[in-house]
Design a protein around this motif. Structure first.
Motif, mmCIF file in Angstrom:
data_model
loop_
_atom_site.group_PDB
_atom_site.id
_atom_site.type_symbol
_atom_site.label_atom_id
_atom_site.label_comp_id
_atom_site.label_asym_id
_atom_site.label_seq_id
_atom_site.Cartn_x
_atom_site.Cartn_y
_atom_site.Cartn_z
ATOM 1 N N ILE B 291 28.499 29.688 65.983
ATOM 2 C CA ILE B 291 29.839 30.192 65.644
ATOM 3 C C ILE B 291 30.358 29.503 64.386
ATOM 4 N N VAL B 292 30.059 28.225 64.241
ATOM 5 C CA VAL B 292 30.431 27.532 62.996
ATOM 6 C C VAL B 292 29.825 28.271 61.802
ATOM 7 N N ALA B 293 28.511 28.573 61.902
ATOM 8 C CA ALA B 293 27.848 29.266 60.792
ATOM 9 C C ALA B 293 28.480 30.637 60.563
ATOM 10 N N ILE B 294 28.728 31.366 61.674
ATOM 11 C CA ILE B 294 29.320 32.711 61.556
ATOM 12 C C ILE B 294 30.650 32.643 60.822
ATOM 13 N N LEU B 295 31.487 31.677 61.221
ATOM 14 C CA LEU B 295 32.813 31.585 60.595
ATOM 15 C C LEU B 295 32.669 31.354 59.092
ATOM 16 N N TRP B 296 31.746 30.478 58.709
ATOM 17 C CA TRP B 296 31.584 30.215 57.280
ATOM 18 C C TRP B 296 31.037 31.438 56.536
ATOM 19 N N TYR B 297 30.085 32.164 57.152
ATOM 20 C CA TYR B 297 29.589 33.381 56.494
ATOM 21 C C TYR B 297 30.720 34.384 56.289
ATOM 22 N N ILE B 298 31.590 34.492 57.305
ATOM 23 C CA ILE B 298 32.712 35.440 57.167
ATOM 24 C C ILE B 298 33.613 35.014 56.017
ATOM 25 N N VAL B 299 33.874 33.703 55.925
ATOM 26 C CA VAL B 299 34.733 33.209 54.840
ATOM 27 C C VAL B 299 34.085 33.506 53.482
ATOM 28 N N LEU B 300 32.787 33.225 53.366
ATOM 29 C CA LEU B 300 32.112 33.444 52.077
ATOM 30 C C LEU B 300 32.164 34.917 51.669
ATOM 31 N N VAL B 301 31.885 35.797 52.626
ATOM 32 C CA VAL B 301 31.906 37.227 52.294
ATOM 33 C C VAL B 301 33.324 37.669 51.933
ATOM 34 N N ALA B 302 34.322 37.095 52.608
ATOM 35 C CA ALA B 302 35.706 37.451 52.281
ATOM 36 C C ALA B 302 36.027 37.045 50.847
ATOM 37 N N VAL B 303 35.566 35.843 50.465
ATOM 38 C CA VAL B 303 35.804 35.383 49.087
ATOM 39 C C VAL B 303 35.124 36.332 48.099
ATOM 40 N N LEU B 304 33.870 36.683 48.383
ATOM 41 C CA LEU B 304 33.141 37.600 47.493
ATOM 42 C C LEU B 304 33.852 38.947 47.391
ATOM 43 N N THR B 305 34.313 39.445 48.535
ATOM 44 C CA THR B 305 34.967 40.749 48.541
ATOM 45 C C THR B 305 36.238 40.726 47.701
ATOM 46 N N THR B 306 36.987 39.613 47.808
ATOM 47 C CA THR B 306 38.209 39.497 47.018
ATOM 48 C C THR B 306 37.885 39.517 45.530
ATOM 49 N N GLY B 307 36.872 38.718 45.160
ATOM 50 C CA GLY B 307 36.464 38.683 43.753
ATOM 51 C C GLY B 307 36.028 40.054 43.280
ATOM 52 N N GLN B 308 35.300 40.745 44.142
ATOM 53 C CA GLN B 308 34.802 42.068 43.774
ATOM 54 C C GLN B 308 35.952 43.049 43.539
ATOM 55 N N SER B 309 36.948 43.028 44.429
ATOM 56 C CA SER B 309 38.044 44.003 44.219
ATOM 57 C C SER B 309 38.822 43.662 42.961
ATOM 58 N N TRP B 310 38.933 42.355 42.659
ATOM 59 C CA TRP B 310 39.630 41.996 41.433
ATOM 60 C C TRP B 310 38.884 42.547 40.218
ATOM 61 N N LEU B 311 37.570 42.335 40.205
ATOM 62 C CA LEU B 311 36.760 42.826 39.087
ATOM 63 C C LEU B 311 36.818 44.342 38.988
ATOM 64 N N GLU B 312 36.765 45.003 40.153
ATOM 65 C CA GLU B 312 36.773 46.461 40.120
ATOM 66 C C GLU B 312 38.080 46.979 39.534
ATOM 67 N N ARG B 313 39.189 46.314 39.892
ATOM 68 C CA ARG B 313 40.463 46.754 39.313
ATOM 69 C C ARG B 313 40.463 46.533 37.816
ATOM 70 N N ARG B 314 39.946 45.370 37.421
ATOM 71 C CA ARG B 314 39.912 44.992 36.014
ATOM 72 C C ARG B 314 39.146 46.033 35.188
ATOM 73 N N PHE B 315 38.036 46.537 35.737
ATOM 74 C CA PHE B 315 37.181 47.436 34.968
ATOM 75 C C PHE B 315 37.505 48.905 35.183
ATOM 76 N N SER B 316 38.492 49.211 36.029
ATOM 77 C CA SER B 316 38.827 50.626 36.175
ATOM 78 C C SER B 316 40.105 50.952 35.419
ATOM 79 N N ARG B 317 40.537 50.045 34.538
ATOM 80 C CA ARG B 317 41.669 50.362 33.660
ATOM 81 C C ARG B 317 41.340 51.599 32.850
ATOM 82 N N GLY B 318 42.315 52.497 32.786
ATOM 83 C CA GLY B 318 42.103 53.691 31.958
ATOM 84 C C GLY B 318 41.531 54.859 32.752
ATOM 85 N N TYR B 319 41.211 54.638 34.061
ATOM 86 C CA TYR B 319 40.671 55.754 34.851
ATOM 87 C C TYR B 319 41.674 56.200 35.896
#
Ligand code: ADP
Ligand code: MG
Lengths: 272, 319
Positions: B291-319
């Motif tokens: 469960i310790v490992a699971i919790l950390w994997y969830i946190v890591l994926v959440a961080v990645l997902t946040t970064g991804q949505s930020w980048l996606e917004r950044r690059f969809s300017r003008g669309y």
């Protein structure tokens, strides 16, 4: 006039060499002869309107002039310089490397039917990007000129908008400003109003008319025959990849000599 | 316009309006200033969208009820179970070996993403090359590295020293500039980096290729027509527009790579999962450490997902 953002060429002597000279131009697309033996001269400050039925090779002609297509026969010269080819020391004709054709394209402005504004750049950036990257114009100077050009086409207030936020007519006016930002010798228009809603056609034709009044040298492919009547110095009628007939608008529209042109004009006035 | 629609509406509207009858006439008078509200007009008043009520949605309430029951069950299970040992989870969540393993997982993910994407970009450009041999090489690369499971690749690269005992850099079939003992070069860490990067590269190549080819031809023609140098056309027009298409699948790819790093424990690397395993083989507290490992994997994926949505917004300017 010196501060005018759109270049105003001095009217040259009557017998000056043409800006554009095409001789025997041919183009084949996989067995389809899109152009065949096309001769065309365009003088400084002249407005040539090209008309003709769909598939007659009008787009191919302007695309060949802009070096977007490579010609298979004949030659095209801009201000006496051969486009797309060079003659090497042995007298052999060789295709120019892309770097050199890019330099030649900078002297011509092209306006596409589908605008093709850079979707990820603001309107102002669309206009100043190429002068900075391709001509090495200092950025502040290019921005200032972009602003002037956008004012000229009535879109100064849209400088920071993205193309998707503009109407078709506005996008096409930006596209004209973008091409003019390169200070071209020759402007090419390929059905610039064909993708527009009818009520937006006028604003684009208006901008083109003002360019013509400033004696910009232009080749315009269009179905707007009224525009041709009012603005063209010469009308060129194409059919099946050849120039069938050409002359002043009065002559071409008033006394069409060939049956093909008569049929075309008749069909055009019957079905708007 | 005397279809069944308006008529059936009229049948229901007066009933609903019972409570607001005072507002009724005033509203129907509003649209026509100057035209006095006649009783006839009021009686036959057209339906007014402002009088509409939200649709009744029994299914929505049922869904909420099911969710509440499930949540209550989960909470009850967590509170009542004596095998979950939440205090053990808490004890190890920030324990040093676990954090070390977490760091290894993060570093492996970042390095394999960067190297895999760089390799993928090269393979992608090779696939688009005008030189046929270069294209064939890229096609073969994609075919091979996409076929071999990541676990098999890790084991293979870890055992490379058996196949090629000496690694040398030099001219093929000619003199060599330097030799290295493969056993020194191939550590668990380098084997993991090589295996994961190679596994990642064909996917990155295909994602980048589909992004590049999604840029409309007209955009490139406009750039060409302006006489923009080829380099600027690529980096300023094509790549930024392709990035918008590349980002979503690339994000999923990085997330699968992150999860793929959990395989490296087979070549005796102590990543997040490896650290958890090392602890529970000593203490037998298997589930709490998973469960310790699971919790950390969830946190890591959440961080990645946040970064991804930020980048996606950044690059969809003008669309
Ligand atoms: N890229 C292409 N590939 C194949 N055929 C083409 C291509 N472009 C044009 N053609 C053909 O060349 C002929 C002339 O086309 P085009 O110049 O577009 O005519 P117009 O602009 O007068 O309608 C047509 O028969 C068309 O199908
Ligand atoms: Mg056309």
């Amino acid at each position: 006039m010196a501060t005018d953002p759109i270049r105003t060429p001095a009217a040259g002597p009557a017998d000056a060499p043409p800006v554009l000279r095409a001789r025997g131009v041919g183009k084949v697309f996989g067995g389809v002869q899109a152009l065949q033996g096309v001769d065309l001269d365009v003088a400084e400050g002249e407005v040539v309107v090209v008309i003709g039925p769909s598939g007659s090779g009008k787009s191919t002609l302007v695309r060949c002039i802009d070096q977007l297509e490579q010609i298979d026969a004949g030659s095209i010269e801009l201000d006496g310089e051969l486009l797309g080819f060079r003659v090497d020391r042995g007298g052999v004709l060789r295709r120019l490397p892309t770097r050199r054709t890019a330099a030649q394209r900078r002297r011509m402005g092209m306006v596409f039917q589908s605008f093709n504004l850079f979707a990820h750049l603001t309107v102002a950036r669309n206009v100043w990007e190429a002068p900075v990257r391709a001509l090495g114009v200092p950025a502040p100077e290019a921005r200032e000129r972009a602003r002037e050009l956008l004012e000229r086409v009535g879109l100064g207030h849209k400088a920071d908008a993205y193309p998707s936020q503009l109407s078709g007519g506005q996008q096409q006016r930006v596209a004209i400003a973008r091409a003019m930002a390169m200070r071209p010798r020759l402007m090419l228009f390929d059905e610039p109003t064909s993708a527009l809603d009818p009520e937006l056609v006028g604003e684009v034709l208006g901008v083109m008319k003002s360019l013509a009044q400033e004696r910009m040298t232009m080749i315009v492919v269009t179905h707007e025959l009224q525009f041709a009547r009012e603005v063209a110095d010469r009308v060129v009628f194409m059919d099946a990849g050849t120039v069938v007939e050409q002359g002043p608008p009065d002559q071409v529209f008033g006394r069409p000599a060939t049956e093909r042109l008569q049929t075309f004009l008749h069909r055009f006035s019957a079905a708007p | 316009m005397t279809g069944p629609g308006p008529r059936s509406l009229r049948a229901t509207v007066p009933g609903r309006r019972g409570a607001t009858s005072a507002a009724g006439p005033a509203r129907s008078a509003a649209p026509g200033p100057g035209s006095a509200p006649s009783p006839a007009v009021t009686a036959a008043a057209a339906p007014d969208a402002r009088d509409s009520r939200p649709e009744r949605r029994p299914l929505l309430w049922l869904a909420w009820a099911v969710l509440a029951v499930l949540a209550a069950q989960l909470v009850a299970f967590v509170l009542r179970s004596d095998r979950l040992e939440l205090e053990v989870v808490g004890e190890y969540l920030f324990a040093e070996p676990v954090l070390d393993g977490l760091l290894t997982t993060v570093v492996l993910t970042v390095v394999a993403t960067v190297l895999g994407t760089a390799l993928g970009a090269v393979v992608c450009l090779a696939r688009l090359s005008s030189l046929a041999p270069v294209r064939y090489l890229a096609t073969a690369w994609i075919a091979v590295f996409r076929s071999v499971p990541p676990l098999v690749q890790l084991l293979f690269w870890f055992n490379l020293a058996y196949l090629v005992p000496v690694l040398s850099l030099g001219i093929p079939f000619g003199p060599s500039f330097g030799d290295w003992d493969a056993n020194d070069v191939i550590t668990p860490y380098t084997a993991a980096v090589i295996g994961l990067s190679l596994y990642n590269s064909p996917y990155s190549a295909e994602i980048i290729r589909s992004g590049l080819s999604s840029v409309p031809r007209g955009q490139l023609e406009a750039a060409t027509s302006l006489g923009l140098p080829a380099r600027d056309t690529f980096f300023r027009i094509r790549l930024p527009q392709a990035t918008r298409i590349i980002l979503p699948p690339m994000g999923s790819q990085v997330i699968s790579l992150l999860k793929g790093t959990s395989l490296v424990s087979v070549i005796s690397m102590t990543d997040l999962l490896g650290a958890a395993r090392e602890v529970y083989t000593r203490t037998f507290e298997v589930v709490p450490l998973l469960i310790v490992a699971i919790l950390w994997y969830i946190v890591l994926v959440a961080v990645l997902t946040t970064g991804q949505s930020w980048l996606e917004r950044r690059f969809s300017r003008g669309y």
